[in-house]
Design a protein around this motif. Structure first.
Motif, PDB file in Angstrom:
ATOM      1  N   ASP A   1      10.467  -0.497 -12.058  1.00 24.86           N
ATOM      2  CA  ASP A   1      10.260   0.667 -12.923  1.00 24.86           C
ATOM      3  C   ASP A   1      11.589   1.374 -13.144  1.00 24.86           C
ATOM      4  O   ASP A   1      11.897   2.391 -12.512  1.00 24.86           O
ATOM      5  CB  ASP A   1       9.256   1.605 -12.250  1.00 24.86           C
ATOM      6  CG  ASP A   1       8.960   2.832 -13.131  1.00 24.86           C
ATOM      7  OD1 ASP A   1       9.352   2.828 -14.319  1.00 24.86           O
ATOM      8  OD2 ASP A   1       8.335   3.765 -12.616  1.00 24.86           O
TER       9      ASP A   1
ATOM     10  N   ARG B   1       4.178   1.313  -1.255  1.00 21.85           N
ATOM     11  CA  ARG B   1       5.216   1.316  -2.293  1.00 21.85           C
ATOM     12  C   ARG B   1       4.653   1.828  -3.623  1.00 21.85           C
ATOM     13  O   ARG B   1       3.691   1.281  -4.147  1.00 21.85           O
ATOM     14  CB  ARG B   1       5.737  -0.113  -2.458  1.00 21.85           C
ATOM     15  CG  ARG B   1       6.694  -0.329  -3.616  1.00 21.85           C
ATOM     16  CD  ARG B   1       8.080   0.154  -3.314  1.00 21.85           C
ATOM     17  NE  ARG B   1       9.033  -0.193  -4.367  1.00 21.85           N
ATOM     18  CZ  ARG B   1      10.249   0.335  -4.487  1.00 21.85           C
ATOM     19  NH1 ARG B   1      10.665   1.237  -3.607  1.00 21.85           N
ATOM     20  NH2 ARG B   1      11.059  -0.032  -5.456  1.00 21.85           N
TER      21      ARG B   1
ATOM     22  N   TYR C   1     -10.192  -7.182  -9.430  1.00 24.79           N
ATOM     23  CA  TYR C   1     -10.279  -5.755  -9.105  1.00 24.79           C
ATOM     24  C   TYR C   1     -11.549  -5.413  -8.327  1.00 24.79           C
ATOM     25  O   TYR C   1     -11.635  -4.348  -7.719  1.00 24.79           O
ATOM     26  CB  TYR C   1     -10.118  -4.903 -10.366  1.00 24.79           C
ATOM     27  CG  TYR C   1      -8.676  -4.788 -10.771  1.00 24.79           C
ATOM     28  CD1 TYR C   1      -7.817  -3.902 -10.116  1.00 24.79           C
ATOM     29  CD2 TYR C   1      -8.138  -5.607 -11.757  1.00 24.79           C
ATOM     30  CE1 TYR C   1      -6.478  -3.823 -10.451  1.00 24.79           C
ATOM     31  CE2 TYR C   1      -6.803  -5.533 -12.098  1.00 24.79           C
ATOM     32  CZ  TYR C   1      -5.973  -4.636 -11.448  1.00 24.79           C
ATOM     33  OH  TYR C   1      -4.656  -4.563 -11.767  1.00 24.79           O
TER      34      TYR C   1
ATOM     35  N   THR D   1      -4.822   3.444  -6.245  1.00 29.81           N
ATOM     36  CA  THR D   1      -4.194   3.978  -5.034  1.00 29.81           C
ATOM     37  C   THR D   1      -2.879   4.668  -5.377  1.00 29.81           C
ATOM     38  O   THR D   1      -2.343   5.404  -4.564  1.00 29.81           O
ATOM     39  CB  THR D   1      -3.861   2.842  -4.071  1.00 29.81           C
ATOM     40  OG1 THR D   1      -2.919   1.960  -4.729  1.00 29.81           O
ATOM     41  CG2 THR D   1      -5.097   2.047  -3.695  1.00 29.81           C
TER      42      THR D   1
ATOM     43  N   ILE E   1      13.140 -13.128  -7.834  1.00 28.81           N
ATOM     44  CA  ILE E   1      12.962 -11.681  -7.678  1.00 28.81           C
ATOM     45  C   ILE E   1      13.865 -10.898  -8.627  1.00 28.81           C
ATOM     46  O   ILE E   1      13.404  -9.989  -9.323  1.00 28.81           O
ATOM     47  CB  ILE E   1      13.242 -11.273  -6.203  1.00 28.81           C
ATOM     48  CG1 ILE E   1      12.221 -11.934  -5.270  1.00 28.81           C
ATOM     49  CG2 ILE E   1      13.227  -9.754  -6.055  1.00 28.81           C
ATOM     50  CD1 ILE E   1      12.539 -11.800  -3.793  1.00 28.81           C
TER      51      ILE E   1
ATOM     52  N   GLN F   1       5.484   2.295  -7.598  1.00 27.34           N
ATOM     53  CA  GLN F   1       6.408   1.759  -8.592  1.00 27.34           C
ATOM     54  C   GLN F   1       5.651   1.483  -9.877  1.00 27.34           C
ATOM     55  O   GLN F   1       4.688   0.714  -9.905  1.00 27.34           O
ATOM     56  CB  GLN F   1       7.044   0.466  -8.076  1.00 27.34           C
ATOM     57  CG  GLN F   1       8.162  -0.069  -8.945  1.00 27.34           C
ATOM     58  CD  GLN F   1       9.482   0.675  -8.748  1.00 27.34           C
ATOM     59  OE1 GLN F   1      10.477   0.329  -9.340  1.00 27.34           O
ATOM     60  NE2 GLN F   1       9.494   1.706  -7.931  1.00 27.34           N
ATOM     61  N   GLY F   2       6.097   2.116 -10.947  1.00 24.48           N
ATOM     62  CA  GLY F   2       5.513   1.841 -12.246  1.00 24.48           C
ATOM     63  C   GLY F   2       4.160   2.511 -12.421  1.00 24.48           C
ATOM     64  O   GLY F   2       3.560   3.015 -11.474  1.00 24.48           O
ATOM     65  N   LYS F   3       3.714   2.493 -13.681  1.00 25.38           N
ATOM     66  CA  LYS F   3       2.405   3.087 -13.973  1.00 25.38           C
ATOM     67  C   LYS F   3       1.334   2.038 -13.828  1.00 25.38           C
ATOM     68  O   LYS F   3       1.468   0.915 -14.278  1.00 25.38           O
ATOM     69  CB  LYS F   3       2.397   3.625 -15.408  1.00 25.38           C
ATOM     70  CG  LYS F   3       3.083   4.960 -15.549  1.00 25.38           C
ATOM     71  CD  LYS F   3       2.674   5.663 -16.850  1.00 25.38           C
ATOM     72  CE  LYS F   3       3.715   6.676 -17.270  1.00 25.38           C
ATOM     73  NZ  LYS F   3       4.926   6.052 -17.874  1.00 25.38           N
TER      74      LYS F   3
ATOM     75  N   MET G   1       0.829  -1.204   0.000  1.00 24.96           N
ATOM     76  CA  MET G   1       0.000   0.000   0.000  1.00 24.96           C
ATOM     77  C   MET G   1       0.868   1.262   0.000  1.00 24.96           C
ATOM     78  O   MET G   1       0.435   2.321  -0.431  1.00 24.96           O
ATOM     79  CB  MET G   1      -0.908   0.022   1.243  1.00 24.96           C
ATOM     80  CG  MET G   1      -1.944  -1.085   1.273  1.00 24.96           C
ATOM     81  SD  MET G   1      -3.270  -0.876   0.058  1.00 24.96           S
ATOM     82  CE  MET G   1      -4.258   0.372   0.896  1.00 24.96           C
TER      83      MET G   1
ATOM     84  N   VAL H   1      -0.316  -1.966  -5.214  1.00 23.27           N
ATOM     85  CA  VAL H   1      -1.550  -2.751  -5.056  1.00 23.27           C
ATOM     86  C   VAL H   1      -2.397  -2.684  -6.324  1.00 23.27           C
ATOM     87  O   VAL H   1      -3.201  -3.576  -6.595  1.00 23.27           O
ATOM     88  CB  VAL H   1      -2.362  -2.235  -3.842  1.00 23.27           C
ATOM     89  CG1 VAL H   1      -3.701  -2.954  -3.718  1.00 23.27           C
ATOM     90  CG2 VAL H   1      -1.570  -2.417  -2.566  1.00 23.27           C
ATOM     91  N   ASP H   2      -2.204  -1.624  -7.104  1.00 23.49           N
ATOM     92  CA  ASP H   2      -2.962  -1.490  -8.352  1.00 23.49           C
ATOM     93  C   ASP H   2      -2.528  -2.500  -9.412  1.00 23.49           C
ATOM     94  O   ASP H   2      -3.298  -2.803 -10.321  1.00 23.49           O
ATOM     95  CB  ASP H   2      -2.774  -0.072  -8.935  1.00 23.49           C
ATOM     96  CG  ASP H   2      -3.403   0.990  -8.044  1.00 23.49           C
ATOM     97  OD1 ASP H   2      -4.237   0.626  -7.193  1.00 23.49           O
ATOM     98  OD2 ASP H   2      -3.043   2.170  -8.204  1.00 23.49           O
ATOM     99  N   HIS H   3      -1.287  -2.992  -9.317  1.00 22.61           N
ATOM    100  CA  HIS H   3      -0.802  -3.941 -10.326  1.00 22.61           C
ATOM    101  C   HIS H   3      -1.503  -5.285 -10.150  1.00 22.61           C
ATOM    102  O   HIS H   3      -1.609  -5.810  -9.043  1.00 22.61           O
ATOM    103  CB  HIS H   3       0.715  -4.122 -10.221  1.00 22.61           C
ATOM    104  CG  HIS H   3       1.477  -2.877 -10.548  1.00 22.61           C
ATOM    105  ND1 HIS H   3       1.368  -2.241 -11.764  1.00 22.61           N
ATOM    106  CD2 HIS H   3       2.340  -2.137  -9.834  1.00 22.61           C
ATOM    107  CE1 HIS H   3       2.152  -1.168 -11.778  1.00 22.61           C
ATOM    108  NE2 HIS H   3       2.747  -1.078 -10.609  1.00 22.61           N
TER     109      HIS H   3
ATOM    110  N   GLY I   1       9.361  -7.663  -3.428  1.00 21.75           N
ATOM    111  CA  GLY I   1      10.418  -7.530  -4.426  1.00 21.75           C
ATOM    112  C   GLY I   1      11.781  -7.678  -3.769  1.00 21.75           C
ATOM    113  O   GLY I   1      11.930  -8.453  -2.815  1.00 21.75           O
TER     114      GLY I   1
END
Lengths: 571, 571
Positions: free
Chosen positions: B171, A319, B562, A330, B428, A321-323, A317, A334-336, A406
């Motif tokens: 990323d 971290r 989701y 959020t 990882i 990282q990335g689009k 929640m 967590v969106d990934h 990770g």
């Protein structure tokens, strides 16, 4: 990442999944009123959050150590243990006659779950004491109970179990430790025991060893084993601590994890011991202790799964990282999709494993209260599943927790790796998970599958009812139960036990998958349209289907397995 | 438990499973004669057995450490590294023009496999050098190649890759390290890089860092990243070692495993760097290095699986415990059904993972030699599967290895736990296995599934042929390929990438299951009636069925995933 006791989760499972009210309705557990249940959960949860959990990392970074023959525990463990003992959390289910709370095993299970999240290494100490209390309650003389139980229940003294010797692990019957009767009615115990968890420490006044040994005239194998109480310090008449007994801590193991729990090699050299139960009747008493401990160890896995999940969720929640591909997300990982899949899997599996352990506990309580063969059989059936699936889930969830982190997951300071290193042993001790699976397909199916069929009847009846309002969830659960039923029918028809054993581990896991589907369905039905239905949907669509491959494996028999010779394996 | 290089296994897979002869038939690899292949396997195997493997435990018990700014490696690593370099095993596939052997990547893969079994922590050092060599071969100027390649190929110097920064992990585009042009055509590089494996050490004269950084006028994201060579010591004209460069080892990570491999935080402070490839074209060069490394890391998993398997098998063959149910058994725990199941699973899975990595290597070699789009696409398709399934197999097999050892598995002295702790990071680094799965369902399916369908055609054609002589093995493989085909069709029809991502990890695993079935079938057909057919039978009856649950998960889409909101997860 502070641990938060999942009090609401226990409440919900008690109310809607495993029917704790049916236990409280029994006269034996009349004291387990909703108010008491609430108070226990909240207060034990508070101790776990505030006092125990802050010591978790200490156990790993400052392991217990042996100094001049004495074991020194990790920093802060004394305070945390003190709070556990003072709260009465060592022996929630022990007999009130000797200071216990007399509450259902379901309550002990919830408390052990929270303690295991907070600090698994430390929790193992009271867990062993719990097993010893139960063994003494059932098998010790009145005097021994009067002397030891108040001390064990209050946590002033702790208990250990001494089975394993270098040549006698899963095969307990191969043990060689000796006991010789003395004229005063006590015995002199000699031999070396290994893997003795909390075999020595500085948290309590005395360490009470229950030791399996052979009398001179004993038969070979398990029939010639007797059980003895061998305390570190010989108790005085008034329940104080007298002279040191003939037991010495030889060394501590250097382990993959659980560093806060001292695992000792103990040398007994004509130590003074007292017989527990009849001569040559040690296995029966030890089984009492082990049966309790099997559920307890399964719950350790659940507790670690909860801890690892909370830890990973908090990291995810936070971290960035990335689009992300989701709108109104959020902004965190967590969106990934794959991160969310991992977290959802962790949560869904922890729920399933927890429900199984609590269902097992409720079965034990119903059996204790009613004495009926049906509940005894249900408890016996669920125990190996609770142990093996609970611990396998602890391992799998902790492993996913590392992956969610990770690169940080591989760095010890994060704490994610400790959960996996700590919990790994739970699939091994108290009977390896392979032994649990053999127990399930052999001893627990000696009734021709009756107990399993009764449980499947319950599942299918519930699924039938649920079919009306949630057909897409109920149908796969019913189908899975039916596949499991066919597999049980196949198993009990196998006269050659090895045909059952060859697929026993996948069978146990497939059984747990079906149970997980059932308990998720119950949860969904209790809160239609809510988060629990969404989690059930995830589990039933994505995780439940694994049962097919697992049960196919279970029905494959032994032939192709034994066709693979040791030479083939070494080729 | 001495490691034994599985030379016969490589021979068999080359001859009967992945068709190395088709590579050797290409002019580019004319030197890969059967005699050369044999000599490489035997000689590299001997070095691994005799020189490298004996240092495995040292890396764990005496980790690399940072002393006064300098990294000191574990005892014996210098000798072992020296033997690897001297044998030419750093760069089996490198260009002969600069001292390489010019052999197929398939041979590098076999050598890396054996080195990874022998000592994973140490092997990571030449693996990184291999990636750097390939990046330089493709993207560096003639002068840079002439200066660096002979040193790297001989192992006198080693290479690192510097991507990650605290805010830039998966990323990469978020990195902030800076590069400024100097008048002499070099650049001044500043910034902090983390997780730099073998970022400093005392095994070689120089450590050559390939560093991603941004020029002042760079665009944001990955399009504004350039690649620089930043050596620890600035080379002299004649290829010697000159003054120290502006790079400092700040600290080493305290990791779950792989203690013998120093994982450094590096601080670059106006360090002298040379541009590799064009300005702002750093990602392309880095991808060359990373693509090579992905297969290499997958192979690390296979190598550890082999090591853990040999270790567990030796223990099991030696350990006596309990009564066996089989007649004429070995008397060891190998006779017990569940132990044999675990060992057979370890062996069958190691074979499947090894065949996948070698098939990927052969596809790379065919692509290099022929330049055809078909082989390029095959190599691209198999790379993420080889990486993720190879490493997942390393983890799963090492975990089973612990379980086979029982209580001894949790005690560090046994060495079983080290395999798991070491290999855990391979899932990882080099792109998490989640990233691999996303790559598989997105970029590698951007062709509408063409490469996947071509592979499935091959599998189904082979299964059709095999159906005549081994119908009970061929039919399930054909069916599984068909289920996979339907799943690929479903995937490529999903316009919403998240619908693919939501089940991408189970999809990758399901794909690997089908490939495993195919390669086991090929092995069985090559030696009908032998040990390989028996192992294939075990795999196809018991492990292959898992593909159904996995592919069902893959087709579940993103909706229910989701629907589980972050609030649901935190509930």
């Amino acid at each position: 990442m502070p641990y938060r006791a999942p009090v609401n989760e226990f409440r919900f499972i008690f109310d809607h999944v495993v029917d704790l009210a049916s236990v409280a309705a029994e006269e034996r557990f009349a004291e387990a009123t909703p108010e008491t249940v609430e108070a226990v959960l909240v207060e034990a949860g508070r101790v776990c959050e505030e006092v125990v959990a802050p010591t978790l990392r200490n156990g790993d970074t400052s392991p217990a150590r042996l100094e001049n023959g004495v074991v020194r525990t990790s920093p802060g463990f004394d305070t945390a243990y003190g709070a556990i003992a003072e709260g009465g959390w060592v022996a929630v289910s022990a007999d009130p006659e000797h200071g216990g709370m007399g509450l259902p095993v379901a309550m002990t299970t919830a408390v052990n779950d929270m303690l295991s999240s907070a600090n698994l290494a430390l929790q193992l100490c009271p867990l062993l004491t719990q097993g010893q209390i139960e063994a003494l309650e059932h098998h010790a003389s009145d005097e021994m109970r009067a002397l030891y139980l108040p001390k064990l229940i209050s946590g002033e003294w702790t208990g250990t179990m001494n089975l394993t010797e270098p040549q006698a692990g899963s095969d307990v019957g191969a043990l060689r430790s000796k006991a010789e009767a003395d004229e005063d009615g006590t015995y002199r115990i000699s031999g070396q025991k290994i893997y003795i968890s909390w075999g020595d420490h500085d948290l309590a006044e005395n360490v009470c060893h229950l030791v399996l040994a052979r009398l001179p005239d004993a038969a070979p194998g398990t029939k010639g084993i007797s059980l003895f109480m061998v305390p570190k310090y010989v108790p005085t008449e008034d329940g104080g601590v007298g002279p040191a007994n003939g037991v010495r801590t030889v060394s501590l193991e250097h382990k993959m994890g659980l560093h806060g729990s001292p695992t000792a090699v103990l040398e007994f050299d004509e130590a003074k011991g007292w017989l527990v139960g009849p001569e040559h009747g040690g296995m029966k008493a030890m089984f009492t202790m082990m049966n309790n401990a099997r559920l307890g160890v399964g719950v350790q896995g659940v507790g670690v799964a909860e801890g690892a999940y909370q830890h990973a969720l908090a990291y995810a929640m936070d971290r960035k990282q990335g689009k992300s591909l989701v709108e109104n997300g959020t902004g965190s990982i967590v969106d990934h999709a794959d991160v969310r899949r991992m977290l959802a899997t962790m949560k869904a599996e922890t729920f399933a494993a927890r429900a199984i352990t609590l269902a097992c506990a409720v079965a034990i309580d119903r059996s204790t209260a009613s004495g009926t063969a049906e509940w005894q059989a249900r408890a016996a059936l669920l125990t190996p599943i609770a142990k093996a699936f609970g611990t396998d889930t602890g391992i799998a969830v902790a492993d996913l927790g590392i992956q969610v982190h990770g690169g940080m997951g591989f760095v010890e300071e994060t704490g994610a790796a400790q959960y996996l290193r700590d919990v790994r042993v739970t699939a091994i001790y108290e009977g390896t998970n392979g032994i649990q699976a053999m127990d399930l397909v052999a001893r627990k199916m000696a009734d021709g599958g009756e107990a399993a069929f009764a449980l499947l009847d319950e599942i299918e009846a519930f699924a039938e009812t649920a079919r009306e309002s949630m057909p897409d969830l109920a149908a796969p659960v019913w189908d899975a139960a039916e596949t499991l039923r066919e597999t049980v029918e196949w198993l009990v028809a196998q006269g050659d036990l090895n045909a059952r054993f060859a697929g026993s581990a996948p069978f146990l896991r497939g059984f747990a998958r079906v149970l997980g589907g059932y308990y998720h369905l119950r949860a969904a039905m209790a809160e239609p349209g809510g988060a629990r239905e969404r989690l059930a949907r995830f589990y039933i669509a994505r995780i439940l289907p694994e049962h097919e491959g697992l049960l196919a494996h279970a029905r494959a028999g032994a032939e192709d397995l034994y066709a693979l010779t040791p030479d083939d394996l070494a080729a």
